[in-house]
Design an enzyme around this catalytic site. Structure first.
Site, PDB file in Angstrom:
ATOM      1  N   GLY A 215      23.949  11.381 -23.545  1.00 22.73           N
ATOM      2  CA  GLY A 215      24.430  11.071 -22.204  1.00 22.73           C
ATOM      3  C   GLY A 215      25.693  11.845 -21.874  1.00 22.73           C
ATOM      4  O   GLY A 215      25.870  12.999 -22.298  1.00 22.73           O
ATOM      5  N   SER A 216      26.584  11.197 -21.164  1.00 22.35           N
ATOM      6  CA  SER A 216      27.764  11.878 -20.641  1.00 22.35           C
ATOM      7  C   SER A 216      28.712  12.367 -21.717  1.00 22.35           C
ATOM      8  O   SER A 216      29.550  13.231 -21.447  1.00 22.35           O
ATOM      9  CB  SER A 216      28.521  10.960 -19.689  1.00 22.35           C
TER      10      SER A 216
END
Lengths: 486, 453
Positions: A215-216
């Site tokens: 993810g981020s």
């Protein structure tokens, strides 16, 4: 008659010679084959005839051996079994060994020739070396903080000392007690079946053997690639990126969780985790430079050992621009182990130089005499030092005023990055909460710890899951433990 | 017979008169050595297992010493010219056997065999003393040869009336003791064979029709002995005691050859043996399995059923290597069933190594050689055949069981003389040693004060 008696006695001599020659054949010529036959239990009996050496954390043995008085005499015991299971693995009389118990088996069981006082000495005396000890790099406080932080939720924590690569914590949850698998009785087989069929997979070492979409948190890698390749030169310059962002060659529109991402600077985009900005950045950098940076951090490397093998973290290099855009924000085929993400944070914290992680500080004879030191692994320049300085600035910004304020520690400089990873078909799964960070005490010269936390919090409300809310407090606890004990 | 004739002439040439040394002192010294070695082994087991000298060491040493001393005194009184070697060899092998059984008892706390074996050993030595004291002249036995054969057949048939143990009907159980009568039958049959062949050797060798180049004896002479031999082997096959039937076969062929000097008998014997072995090997599932185990000792491992006894035995020998693991430090108990009896040699091989095993083989070889030597020295055919027969029993037993457990030949259940657990066997072997002592005494005393041998 005497002649025939003599001939009959000659026949007896022949029988005797046959017996002696055959005995020599069995005991000398074929002996090696017979000794090595897997059905021959002697090697197993010898192996368990003495207590196994110990695995040591912070000067304290976390393992032990009990004398059962059975044919396979000594059984393994684990103090704080579930806490250290992702490091020790198990040593079972029925199911073999895993993790450190496996990779250091020669030392622990005493069979490694390095333990012999003299070469070939044991071959002559038939003596067995007592098992040696394996001293780990783990920090007991950090390990406990991580385990307590996860509190039985599915997830994992990996912590590294950036300057050296020493692994300070390696936790997987839910865990299990390896003592249950030590012996060879019925209890062991039923425990094995129970643990094997448990849908929570307690024996899975999520810190090193499970990959997640990062993810981020992967935006650290993307930012590094953007800065290194010169696509971004000024952290505060607008990036010329639309919100929403249409993935190149498709009609899919990528959006953000927060407002203010349109045309945001790298600093703002990093602090507020703008998907649109980083997806476009990845495409701007191009697949070649993105892949090169990812590889430098340790992605796409299946030879990493700590000393047990670590699952391969992946960054897909055969992608079109839309896929590259998604890959750059830690989705699509991008996957990482928690240890890999800790390496990412560590590389940033260490000025762009990555030390490969290691878990065994040294091996000793029984009594403490060191026979093998593991030592610091060679460093690798992952990014330009100037890029690392900028990334540190970005990461401290996340903790100071962005999504990672939950990780702030008074009296220390902390840098971090949150992540919330979508997964499952059409992102139907409960997202994973990520947090990667590093910390430096105010009076220290360089960051002392880099940590990655992932929580697969299936029970939480979907909206509540964000790296900052769930994972950052755990990372904070681990960092505090390390700063406090150093 | 020309060769034998010349030998005879040679021994009859007038040599100088010498007085034979009796060598009883050597015997005593060797007995002391044998007892000391056994006690040392007993202590070694204790030291290896618990780090202390076992509490029974003094009692064991004293018991073995007193037994051996009584036997020695009996020999001094009634067989002063006897060969000084057989008795110490018997004491050493018996003592070593007790040590090995005691050592294996440590692994099987619920099955203690050493005390029983000690009782049987005492009985054996008692029988030894009785035979040496009562039997003044071995030639007396010749008179009782038919009593012997009737008794032997009775003993062989007896176990059929009792239930089978582990697939073989060779035991009888009385008042908690189990006896294997076939063991005693060995000696009785050897006496009968020797007596019959001594009486009829000329008829067997020179009478009867001539077919091509073979001189066949008359049926009247050959018939009875072949009948008895077939009967005993037949009974043993019924009882599935293949080791003993093989032993009787070998004993018969050897004695027939020595008595008649006709190589043809050996050829016929080997032919019959081969035919019998092939037939039994194909028809009898038990024997067929043994042959399969011999040819492919690791087949059960490959089939995932774990190692069989032969494989475990080979593992044990291999683990011993050249010098052995040391007494008490091996794992031959993994062989499981019959470790203390049929497979006792595997414990010796593992814990004493090839060196110890060779020493044990040489002890047996020495015993056999002393028997043959007594046979050569005697003048009358019965004594010669008896000595050769008794020595051959020991040799064949050792070869059959040692060859079986080391994978040289298919395994047949049989007791290692003196070493293996088994009361009947120990008693019988002491009887054999007693008869060898008696025969050697005759052989050496006949020259005393007259001529050199």
């Amino acid at each position: 008659m005497s002649t025939y008696i003599k001939r009959a006695s000659a026949f007896c001599v022949l029988l005797l010679v046959a017996l002696l020659v055959n005995a020599a054949r069995v005991q000398v010529v074929r002996a090696g084959d017979y000794d090595r036959n897997p059905a021959n239990r002697r090697a197993t009996i010898a192996r368990y005839s003495q207590p196994r050496g110990d695995i040591v954390v912070d000067g304290r043995a976390v393992t032990g051996s009990v004398d059962t008085g059975e044919q396979l005499r000594y059984e393994r015991r684990y103090l704080d079994g579930p806490l250290y299971a992702p490091v020790t693995g198990f040593a079972s009389q029925l199911y073999g060994t895993t993790l450190l118990e496996h990779t250091s088996d020669g030392i622990l069981s005493g069979t490694d020739s390095i333990l012999s006082p003299l070469p070939l000495w044991n071959d002559v005396t038939r003596a067995q070396n007592p098992g040696g000890d394996v001293v780990t790099t783990l920090n007991a406080d950090a390990q406990e903080a991580a385990f307590r932080g996860l509190d039985g939720r599915k997830g994992a924590v990996a912590a590294i000392e950036p300057a050296t690569g020493r692994v300070l914590a390696l936790v997987s949850s839910p865990s299990y007690d390896p003592s249950e698998l030590s012996g060879n009785g019925e209890a062991v087989t039923s425990a094995w079946a129970r643990l094997g069929h448990d849908p929570e997979k307690p024996m899975l070492d999520r810190a090193v053997r499970q990959t997640y979409p990062p993810g981020s948190t992967f935006k650290v890698v993307t930012a590094a690639a953007a800065l290194d390749s010169g696509v971004i030169t000024d952290l505060d310059e607008p990036t010329d990126s639309p919100d929403p962002y249409r993935l190149p060659g498709t009609t899919t529109r990528l959006t953000n969780e927060t407002d203010g991402c349109a045309d945001a600077s790298l600093r703002t985009a990093f602090e507020w985790s703008c998907n649109t900005v980083f997806a476009k950045l990845g495409v701007d950098v191009g697949v070649r430079d993105m892949a090169a940076t990812a590889r430098a951090f340790g992605f796409n490397d299946d030879r990493l050992r700590v000393p047990f093998s670590v699952a391969r973290s992946t960054f897909d290099t055969h992608v079109d621009d839309a896929q590259l855009a998604l890959s750059s924000i830690g989705q699509y085929n991008t996957r990482a182990t928690p240890l890999q993400m800790a390496m990412v944070a560590a590389a940033v914290a260490n000025g762009g130089r990555l030390r490969l992680p290691y878990l065994v500080e040294r091996s000793t004879r029984q009594g403490g005499e060191t026979v093998a030191g593991s030592g610091v692994r060679p460093a690798r320049q992952v990014m330009r030092p100037s890029t690392a300085v900028k990334l540190k600035e970005l990461m401290t910004g996340v903790v100071d005023e962005g999504t990672g304020t939950n990780a702030a520690i008074p009296g220390a400089l902390v840098g971090g990055k949150t992540g919330t990873a979508q997964h499952g078909v059409d992102n139907s799964g409960v997202p994973y909460a990520w947090f990667v960070s590093w910390a430096r005490a105010d009076d220290a010269m360089e960051p002392q710890v880099a940590v990655a936390v992932v929580v697969e919090d299936a029970s939480a409300n979907r909206r509540d899951i964000s790296g900052g809310g769930v994972a950052a407090p755990i990372a904070k606890a681990v960092m505090e433990a390390v700063l406090g004990s150093s | 017979m020309t060769k034998a004739g010349t030998t005879l002439t040679a021994t009859q040439a007038p040599p100088p008169v010498v007085r034979l040394p009796r060598r009883r002192g050597i015997e005593l010294a060797l007995i002391v050595l044998a007892v000391v070695l056994s006690v040392y082994g007993y202590c070694a087991v204790g030291l290896a297992r618990t780090g202390t000298v076992p509490p029974g060491a003094v009692g064991y040493g004293a018991g073995l010493g007193v037994l051996a001393l009584c036997a020695h005194i009996a020999v001094r009184i009634r067989a002063p010219y006897a060969d000084p070697l057989p008795l110490p060899i018997g004491v050493l092998l018996n003592g070593l056997g007790l040590v090995l059984i005691y050592r294996l008892d440590l692994e099987t706390p619920h099955d203690q065999a050493a005390p029983t074996q000690l009782v049987w050993s005492t009985l054996g030595v008692g029988l030894f003393i009785a035979v040496v004291l009562v039997l003044r002249d071995h030639r007396v036995l010749q008179r009782y040869s038919y009593v012997c054969v009737v008794a032997a057949l009775a003993l062989l048939v007896l176990p059929i009336l009792f239930p089978a143990v582990n697939g073989a009907r060779i035991w009888i159980r009385i008042a908690g003791f189990s006896i294997q009568p076939g063991e005693f039958a060995k000696v009785l049959l050897a006496v009968f064979f020797a007596a019959y062949l001594a009486a009829n050797r000329n008829a067997l060798a020179y009478t009867g029709r001539r077919v091509w180049r073979m001189q066949l004896p008359t049926g009247r002479v050959l018939g009875p002995i072949v009948a008895i031999w077939l009967l005993s082997v037949g009974v043993l096959v019924l009882e599935r005691d293949l080791g003993t039937s093989l032993l009787f076969f070998g004993l018969f062929v050897v004695l027939l050859y020595v008595a008649t000097g006709r190589t043809g008998w050996i050829a016929v014997g080997l032919l019959l043996a081969t035919l019998g072995a092939v037939a039994v090997g194909h028809l009898e599932p038990h024997v067929h399995g043994r042959i399969e185990d011999w040819l492919h000792p690791f087949a059960t491992i490959d089939a995932g059923q774990g190692p069989n006894q032969v494989a475990q035995s080979l593992f044990a020998f291999a683990a011993g290597g050249i010098l052995g693991t040391g007494l008490g430090l091996g794992h031959s108990v993994l062989i499981g069933f019959a470790t203390k009896s049929d497979f006792i040699l595997a414990t010796a091989g593992e814990e004493l190594g090839l060196a110890g095993l060779s020493a044990i083989f040489l002890l047996y070889a020495l015993l056999v050689e002393r028997g043959y030597r007594a046979g050569l020295a005697l003048r009358e055919p019965f004594g010669r055949l008896l000595a050769v027969g008794l020595a051959s029993i020991v040799a064949l037993q050792v070869f059959v069981i040692a060859g079986g457990v080391t994978g040289l030949i298919p395994l047949t259940g049989m007791a290692m003389p003196f070493l293996a657990q088994g009361g009947s066997s120990v008693v019988t072997n002491w009887a054999i040693v007693a008869l060898l002592i008696r025969v050697s005494d005759s052989a050496r005393s006949q020259y005393d004060g007259q001529v050199a041998p």
